[in-house]
Design an enzyme around this catalytic site. Structure first.
Site, PDB file in Angstrom:
ATOM      1  N   HIS A  81       0.850  -1.208   0.000  1.00  0.00           N
ATOM      2  CA  HIS A  81       0.000   0.000   0.000  1.00  0.00           C
ATOM      3  C   HIS A  81       0.887   1.261   0.000  1.00  0.00           C
ATOM      4  CE1 HIS A  81      -2.939   2.913   1.327  1.00  0.00           C
ATOM      5  NE2 HIS A  81      -3.802   2.056   1.826  1.00  0.00           N
ATOM      6  N   GLU A 126      -1.175   1.163  -5.205  1.00  0.00           N
ATOM      7  CA  GLU A 126      -0.953  -0.054  -4.424  1.00  0.00           C
ATOM      8  C   GLU A 126      -1.010  -1.290  -5.326  1.00  0.00           C
ATOM      9  OE1 GLU A 126      -4.084   0.087  -1.435  1.00  0.00           O
ATOM     10  OE2 GLU A 126      -4.140   2.250  -1.647  1.00  0.00           O
TER      11      GLU A 126
END
Ligand code: BG6
Length: 290
Positions: free
Chosen positions: A163, A264
């Protein structure tokens, strides 16, 4: 504390969290053992590439806002929207340092591991306890992060992601290239659509794109392009909370939404991963400045 002998260029840190700091002719950065969290990376001669909130918690067992949180074994509140903590347990668990080396060119190779038996079972009661996670980090003029998921005697089913929070000069002068024609799920509205052209930002953006492509973050304010290559990931999430959501988040300053974009590498929902007993799965992302 670490019992690994650290080479020149890598030093142990114990505040605000335990981890290691990298400082070599190729670049510098910080990795915390809490969540195996790459919290900073600056290639030599460049601005910082990863963004970290000035308001983040830096406490053991708490999620860090910025850098590269690991999503595992579920994304958000999971496919059933019932799971907590958000984005799973890997980012709040304490990982062990397995390896720390520096190449002659100044690239640091760091490996961290998380043993399933060491994870608080009450946080993920459905998960077998005999899994192993490894995070391989190569930090120098580029940054490569590879998560390896190793199943024990039982099959493992999970969602996952890297992320990454990228620092930008101004989100309103930033675009993402590489997703033209990709189908996406828009999380705030629940709708699906196809991307037309580049992504620009003028409001909350929270989308899961079906794409294995290499992406570019083109930052006009800082006149910089970041290249994001990935392996083992069938989707990319693009996220910026914008004004109202940022104001409602305790670990994000009211104006900080301007300073970052999350891109991400993930496998979530319909693309969740199944690993057979005694087998492994890899997902990786390599970031460079063009
Ligand atoms: C993104 C999600 O991956 O992470 C967003 O798509 C979410 O919906 C964001 O808001 C941040 O999540 P968290 O748990 O770190 O606040």
């Amino acid at each position: 504390m670490t019992h690994i002998k650290l080479p020149p260029g890598i030093t142990a840190i114990d505040a605000p969290l335990a981890g290691v700091a990298v400082d070599t002719p190729a670049g510098s950065g910080v990795i915390y053992f809490n969540g195996a969290h790459v919290a900073a990376w600056t290639p030599a001669g460049q601005r910082p590439v990863l963004w970290l909130s000035d308001h983040t918690a830096l406490e053991s067992g708490k999620a860090i806002r910025g850098g590269i949180p690991l999503l595992w074994p579920w994304f958000g509140a999971g496919a059933d929207e019932q799971h907590a903590p958000s984005h799973g347990i890997a980012r709040i668990a304490t990982w062990d340092l397995l390896q720390a080396e520096v190449s002659p060119a100044g690239t640091a190779s760091i490996v961290l591991s998380l043993d399933g038996a060491a994870v608080d079972a009450s946080l993920a009661p459905d998960l077998p306890r005999d899994f192993q996670l490894r995070l391989h980090i190569r930090m120098g003029t580029t940054l490569a992060v590879q998560l390896v998921v190793i199943a024990g005697e039982e099959e493992l089913v999970f969602e996952e992601g890297l992320h990454s929070y990228f620092a930008v000069g101004d989100i309103q002068k930033t675009r993402i290239e590489g997703l033209d024609g990709a189908a996406f799920h828009d999380r705030p509205s629940g709708s699906t659509a196809t991307q037309q052209g580049v992504i620009t930002f003028s409001g909350e953006t929270d989308r899961i794109y079906e794409s294995q492509q290499t992406l570019r973050i083109v930052d006009e304010e800082w006149n910089r392009t970041l290249l994001i290559e990935k392996v083992g990931s069938k989707q990319s999430v693009v996220w910026n909370p914008w004004i109202d959501k940022a104001a409602a988040m305790g670990d994000l300053g009211d104006d900080e939404w301007r300073e970052f974009v999350c891109v991400e590498a993930v496998n979530v929902r319909d693309q969740s991963i199944t690993v057979k007993p005694r087998s492994r799965h890899l997902i990786s992302q390599t970031i460079s400045v063009e």
